[in-house]
Design a protein around this motif. Structure first.
Motif, PDB file in Angstrom:
ATOM      1  N   GLN A  49      40.331 127.892  74.188  1.00 12.19           N
ATOM      2  CA  GLN A  49      41.466 127.262  73.348  1.00 12.19           C
ATOM      3  C   GLN A  49      42.894 127.168  74.036  1.00 12.19           C
ATOM      4  O   GLN A  49      43.622 126.366  73.825  1.00 12.19           O
ATOM      5  CB  GLN A  49      41.912 128.189  72.105  1.00 12.19           C
ATOM      6  CG  GLN A  49      40.692 128.208  71.074  1.00 12.19           C
ATOM      7  CD  GLN A  49      40.665 129.180  69.963  1.00 12.19           C
ATOM      8  OE1 GLN A  49      41.609 130.142  70.238  1.00 12.19           O
ATOM      9  NE2 GLN A  49      40.066 128.822  68.913  1.00 12.19           N
ATOM     10  N   ILE A  50      43.024 128.160  74.846  1.00 11.96           N
ATOM     11  CA  ILE A  50      44.594 128.145  75.550  1.00 11.96           C
ATOM     12  C   ILE A  50      44.248 126.947  76.866  1.00 11.96           C
ATOM     13  O   ILE A  50      45.058 126.356  77.128  1.00 11.96           O
ATOM     14  CB  ILE A  50      44.579 129.396  76.277  1.00 11.96           C
ATOM     15  CG1 ILE A  50      44.867 130.410  75.138  1.00 11.96           C
ATOM     16  CG2 ILE A  50      45.997 129.337  77.147  1.00 11.96           C
ATOM     17  CD1 ILE A  50      45.264 131.913  75.428  1.00 11.96           C
ATOM     18  N   ARG A 101      42.417 124.375  76.925  1.00  8.10           N
ATOM     19  CA  ARG A 101      42.500 123.011  76.291  1.00  8.10           C
ATOM     20  C   ARG A 101      43.888 122.517  76.082  1.00  8.10           C
ATOM     21  O   ARG A 101      44.140 121.255  75.852  1.00  8.10           O
ATOM     22  CB  ARG A 101      41.798 123.018  74.801  1.00  8.10           C
ATOM     23  CG  ARG A 101      40.347 123.217  75.139  1.00  8.10           C
ATOM     24  CD  ARG A 101      39.868 123.314  73.873  1.00  8.10           C
ATOM     25  NE  ARG A 101      40.019 122.109  72.786  1.00  8.10           N
ATOM     26  CZ  ARG A 101      39.561 121.879  71.587  1.00  8.10           C
ATOM     27  NH1 ARG A 101      39.020 123.304  70.829  1.00  8.10           N
ATOM     28  NH2 ARG A 101      39.542 120.783  71.013  1.00  8.10           N
ATOM     29  N   GLN A 102      45.123 123.188  76.226  1.00  7.27           N
ATOM     30  CA  GLN A 102      46.315 122.875  75.888  1.00  7.27           C
ATOM     31  C   GLN A 102      46.776 122.322  77.569  1.00  7.27           C
ATOM     32  O   GLN A 102      46.803 123.290  78.451  1.00  7.27           O
ATOM     33  CB  GLN A 102      47.297 123.970  75.725  1.00  7.27           C
ATOM     34  CG  GLN A 102      46.752 124.735  74.256  1.00  7.27           C
ATOM     35  CD  GLN A 102      46.577 123.512  73.359  1.00  7.27           C
ATOM     36  OE1 GLN A 102      47.359 122.934  72.995  1.00  7.27           O
ATOM     37  NE2 GLN A 102      45.530 123.814  72.584  1.00  7.27           N
ATOM     38  N   ARG A 162      49.625 121.580  78.475  1.00  7.13           N
ATOM     39  CA  ARG A 162      51.016 122.086  78.497  1.00  7.13           C
ATOM     40  C   ARG A 162      50.721 123.476  79.532  1.00  7.13           C
ATOM     41  O   ARG A 162      51.374 123.815  80.596  1.00  7.13           O
ATOM     42  CB  ARG A 162      51.853 122.460  77.472  1.00  7.13           C
ATOM     43  CG  ARG A 162      53.030 123.435  77.408  1.00  7.13           C
ATOM     44  CD  ARG A 162      53.412 123.898  76.135  1.00  7.13           C
ATOM     45  NE  ARG A 162      54.717 125.031  76.666  1.00  7.13           N
ATOM     46  CZ  ARG A 162      55.458 125.178  75.782  1.00  7.13           C
ATOM     47  NH1 ARG A 162      55.629 124.659  74.582  1.00  7.13           N
ATOM     48  NH2 ARG A 162      56.385 126.284  76.100  1.00  7.13           N
ATOM     49  N   PHE A 163      49.776 124.315  78.851  1.00  5.52           N
ATOM     50  CA  PHE A 163      49.661 125.610  79.652  1.00  5.52           C
ATOM     51  C   PHE A 163      49.057 125.398  80.932  1.00  5.52           C
ATOM     52  O   PHE A 163      49.664 125.708  81.979  1.00  5.52           O
ATOM     53  CB  PHE A 163      48.505 126.503  78.803  1.00  5.52           C
ATOM     54  CG  PHE A 163      48.285 127.578  79.392  1.00  5.52           C
ATOM     55  CD1 PHE A 163      49.033 128.737  79.101  1.00  5.52           C
ATOM     56  CD2 PHE A 163      47.096 127.684  80.308  1.00  5.52           C
ATOM     57  CE1 PHE A 163      48.639 129.919  79.980  1.00  5.52           C
ATOM     58  CE2 PHE A 163      46.857 128.931  80.863  1.00  5.52           C
ATOM     59  CZ  PHE A 163      47.726 130.182  80.659  1.00  5.52           C
ATOM     60  N   TYR A 197      52.409 132.245  72.926  1.00 12.63           N
ATOM     61  CA  TYR A 197      51.229 132.877  72.543  1.00 12.63           C
ATOM     62  C   TYR A 197      51.831 134.376  72.289  1.00 12.63           C
ATOM     63  O   TYR A 197      51.259 135.385  72.919  1.00 12.63           O
ATOM     64  CB  TYR A 197      50.271 133.122  73.935  1.00 12.63           C
ATOM     65  CG  TYR A 197      49.905 131.609  74.102  1.00 12.63           C
ATOM     66  CD1 TYR A 197      49.028 130.907  73.271  1.00 12.63           C
ATOM     67  CD2 TYR A 197      50.434 131.110  75.279  1.00 12.63           C
ATOM     68  CE1 TYR A 197      48.443 129.886  73.611  1.00 12.63           C
ATOM     69  CE2 TYR A 197      49.962 129.582  75.290  1.00 12.63           C
ATOM     70  CZ  TYR A 197      49.018 128.938  74.511  1.00 12.63           C
ATOM     71  OH  TYR A 197      48.312 127.893  74.806  1.00 12.63           O
TER      72      TYR A 197
END
Length: 396
Positions: free
Chosen positions: A199-200, A202-203, A205-206, A331
């Protein structure tokens, strides 16, 4: 809160001490273990590669078991790895020691950055990250000199005995003074939190900000790994002269870090990322121009290596703090997992890039220049993403 931050700093310092303290002794270690110096050089990015990979496991552990138990486990591993390195008489034992130390610092690093996220928010968290990152620059400035003096007074094994004593001392402080900071509402996971990681990941930005850190770290790792051979073997600097040149660069990063805080207050984090990309590009141009335009007799002079490096590592100072804060801000309830994943990308990505550059059939300066270009490109991408992020920080 000051004591708490200092305890976290003592944990963070285990990683740079494990790299910088023994840099002046690389040629002596190679002789002592009867192995090529290239083998010893590869233990630097390998150490951080293990650290990055290990954070994938350490992140869930600090969320499930708590910060303090994992810190203690990491310190015990660090002691074991340091003793193994200090007593090594063959290359494979030394390699195993460095791998164990890498496993140790993945635990302590995740605990430290999770602890900041647990206790602090907003400007307070930004100042704590800035303090940790700024204080870390003292290690490259002073550790090589300390390692060189220890090796000169005793032998190349002395820095590893020093690391053993340091880890034991910090272990006592952690047992008696480090509070457990894991929030009650922390999301626990069974096994590896692959779904949370996905899930992280997929970002965009991250990823943009995490890979910007990886590019900057890869540039520094390439410089650090090649510096002993370029400056001591080819440039004929003594261990003491190397330590002074290396240390001066560490103090330079400290000064730039002060400037970064002022730029954040007045102009914001996106400008810092843009300056970081420009600085790494400039360093690559200077390094390449020195190789192509200046006489052969000048090519082994230390300044042709260190001046472009000084410009490029200024880009690191402008990049890492803003990129880290941008990556972790969303987060709060997944601080351990997010910190671990960001650390994994930074450490594993940066060390893999460094190993790749050293493996390419390129001259050492050419490999470093190429890594500077890659770091600049990733910082530029992060700058583009920062233009779409809402919210500001007044200090970092």
């Amino acid at each position: 809160m000051q004591k708490f931050t200092l305890l976290l700093l003592s944990l963070v310092l285990l990683a740079p001490l494990g790299i910088d303290l023994y840099l002046p002794t690389l040629p002596d270690i190679a002789v002592g273990l009867n192995t090529p110096v290239a083998n010893i050089q590869t233990t630097i990015p390998l150490f951080l590669l293990v650290m990055g990979l290990g954070q994938i496991v350490a992140g869930p552990l600090v969320d499930n078991l708590g910060r303090k138990p994992i810190a203690i486990i990491g310190l015990l591993l660090y002691v074991a790895g340091s003793v193994l390195g200090a007593t090594a008489d063959v290359w494979l034992q030394f390699l195993a020691a460095r791998i164990i130390q890498g496993c140790a610092v993945c635990c302590t690093a995740v605990v430290a950055f999770s602890g900041v996220r647990d206790r602090l928010n907003g400007d307070d968290a930004a100042r704590a990250y800035g303090f940790l990152n700024g204080a870390l620059n003292i290690v490259p400035a002073l550790a090589p000199l300390l390692g060189g003096l220890l090796a000169e007074a005793f032998n190349w094994r002395a820095p590893f005995w020093f690391l053993t004593l340091y880890a034991l001392f910090i272990g006592l402080l952690v047992v008696f003074f480090l509070p457990e900071t894991r929030p009650a509402d922390t999301q626990k996971v069974k096994g590896l939190p692959l779904r949370q990681y996905w899930q992280i990941l997929r970002q965009p930005r991250f990823l943009a900000f995490a890979f910007a850190n990886a590019g900057a770290l890869g540039m520094v790792l390439t410089y650090v790994s090649l510096a002993p051979n370029v400056l001591m073997t080819e440039g004929r600097l003594s261990a003491l002269q190397f330590s002074i040149a290396f240390g001066a660069n560490g103090f330079w990063i400290m000064l730039v870090s002060v400037l970064v805080n002022k730029v954040i207050r007045k102009l914001g984090r996106p400008i810092c990322l843009a300056i970081g990309a420009l600085a790494m590009t400039t360093g690559a141009v200077m390094l390449t121009a020195g190789m192509w335009l200046l006489p052969d007799a000048w090519q082994t002079h230390w300044a042709l290596y260190m001046l472009p490096v000084a410009v490029s590592v200024a880009g690191l100072a402008f990049t890492v703090g803003p990129a880290t804060s941008y990556a972790l801000e969303p987060y709060q309830q997944q601080a351990g997992v997010a910190s671990a994943l960001a650390g994994f990308i930074q450490m594993a990505g940066g060390s893999s890039a460094g190993l790749l550059m050293m493996a390419l059939p390129l001259a050492e300066k050419s490999a470093l220049a190429l890594m500077m270009v890659a770091g600049a490109l990733l910082a530029f991408i992060a700058w583009r993403f920062s233009k779409t992020v809402r919210g500001t920080l007044t200090a970092l």
